[in-house]
Design a protein around this motif. Structure first.
Motif, PDB file in Angstrom:
ATOM      1  N   ASP A  64      57.138 -89.492 100.162  1.00  0.00           N
ATOM      2  CA  ASP A  64      56.178 -88.871  99.249  1.00  0.00           C
ATOM      3  C   ASP A  64      54.872 -88.526  99.954  1.00  0.00           C
ATOM      4  O   ASP A  64      54.299 -87.446  99.746  1.00  0.00           O
ATOM      5  CB  ASP A  64      55.879 -89.799  98.068  1.00  0.00           C
ATOM      6  N   ASP A  81      46.971 -88.880  96.772  1.00  0.00           N
ATOM      7  CA  ASP A  81      48.401 -89.054  96.503  1.00  0.00           C
ATOM      8  C   ASP A  81      48.631 -89.424  95.041  1.00  0.00           C
ATOM      9  O   ASP A  81      49.577 -88.934  94.412  1.00  0.00           O
ATOM     10  CB  ASP A  81      48.989 -90.151  97.400  1.00  0.00           C
ATOM     11  N   LEU A  85      50.860 -87.397  92.381  1.00  0.00           N
ATOM     12  CA  LEU A  85      51.952 -88.055  91.671  1.00  0.00           C
ATOM     13  C   LEU A  85      51.806 -87.891  90.165  1.00  0.00           C
ATOM     14  O   LEU A  85      52.801 -87.633  89.456  1.00  0.00           O
ATOM     15  CB  LEU A  85      52.011 -89.536  92.041  1.00  0.00           C
ATOM     16  N   TRP A  88      52.862 -84.382  89.430  1.00  0.00           N
ATOM     17  CA  TRP A  88      54.273 -84.207  89.790  1.00  0.00           C
ATOM     18  C   TRP A  88      55.189 -84.725  88.689  1.00  0.00           C
ATOM     19  O   TRP A  88      56.174 -84.086  88.324  1.00  0.00           O
ATOM     20  CB  TRP A  88      54.524 -84.933  91.103  1.00  0.00           C
ATOM     21  N   ASN A  89      54.859 -85.877  88.122  1.00  0.00           N
ATOM     22  CA  ASN A  89      55.706 -86.468  87.090  1.00  0.00           C
ATOM     23  C   ASN A  89      55.468 -85.875  85.710  1.00  0.00           C
ATOM     24  O   ASN A  89      56.278 -86.092  84.798  1.00  0.00           O
ATOM     25  CB  ASN A  89      55.505 -87.984  87.047  1.00  0.00           C
ATOM     26  N   PRO A 121      60.046 -89.980  93.477  1.00  0.00           N
ATOM     27  CA  PRO A 121      59.134 -90.236  92.359  1.00  0.00           C
ATOM     28  C   PRO A 121      59.660 -89.712  91.030  1.00  0.00           C
ATOM     29  O   PRO A 121      59.455 -90.362  89.987  1.00  0.00           O
ATOM     30  CB  PRO A 121      57.834 -89.532  92.761  1.00  0.00           C
TER      31      PRO A 121
END
Length: 208
Positions: A64, A81, A85, A88-89, A121
């Motif tokens: 990741d 990061d 994340l 991204w989710n 993830p």
């Protein structure tokens, strides 16, 4: 040509996840990333490409942190990061309408499997968030785990061998025309999904 379906034409069903089982909205990703970066979502979207880093992340070659670091450069946004994340989710917005009862009915008749191009993830997120609908599948074949992505021939061959059913006896559901073409080239029966109605019709043709 699409192979016609009948009650005796399949021994296993194989489903893509995104836009077949789980609904996704990539604009939500862009909105969160742009919000953290202080820019317009359209600007971020215009710079996003499915490049080699994306593919290597989906096949488990890079982690990741390496993927997000590449995004910082390609998107021109200096976010953390954790912020990457979060966005991204956010792509997952729920189950596809009406899919859960169809899967439940199908699972009572024959084995169901899932086959998705995805990354660690996302796997961690959807496994925790949607355990009930994913519980209908005997096994999830995930690109980041098996090391192959659709529509590569080796990806389908790997999954067919793992299922242990001849390719021509597996019905594969996917929203991507390229992925369906790849599956048909390896002998699977492909159903191009544009809505849950396509899944329902195919199941009805199978006598489910």
């Amino acid at each position: 040509m699409t192979q016609p379906l009948s009650p005796a034409s399949a021994d296993a069903l194989l489903f893509d996840l995104g836009r077949v089982v789980l609904d996704i909205d990539f604009s939500k990703v862009m909105t969160i990333w742009a919000g953290h970066a202080g820019c317009a979502p359209a600007d971020v979207m215009a710079r996003f490409v499915v490049d080699n880093h994306f593919r290597r992340h989906e096949t488990g070659v890079i982690d990741d942190a390496a993927f997000f670091q590449n995004l910082r450069g390609s998107l021109g946004i200096a976010i953390s990061d954790a912020q990457f994340l979060e966005g991204w989710n956010a792509i997952f917005t729920g189950e596809m309408p009406g899919i859960a009862p169809l899967l439940a009915r199908a699972a009572a008749r024959m084995p169901l499997y899932a086959f998705s191009n995805t990354n660690p993830p996302h796997v961690a997120h959807f496994s925790k968030t949607y355990p009930a609908v994913l519980g209908h599948f005997r096994e999830l074949f995930l690109s980041s785990t098996i090391g192959f992505r659709k529509p590569d021939a080796a990806a389908y061959d790997h999954v067919v061998q793992a299922i242990g059913v001849p390719a021509q006896r597996i019905v594969f559901f996917d929203d991507s025309a390229d992925n369906i073409a790849g599956a048909r080239a390896r002998g699977l029966i492909g159903v191009h999904v544009t809505s849950t109605d396509d899944v329902a019709k195919a199941l009805a043709d199978l006598g489910i």
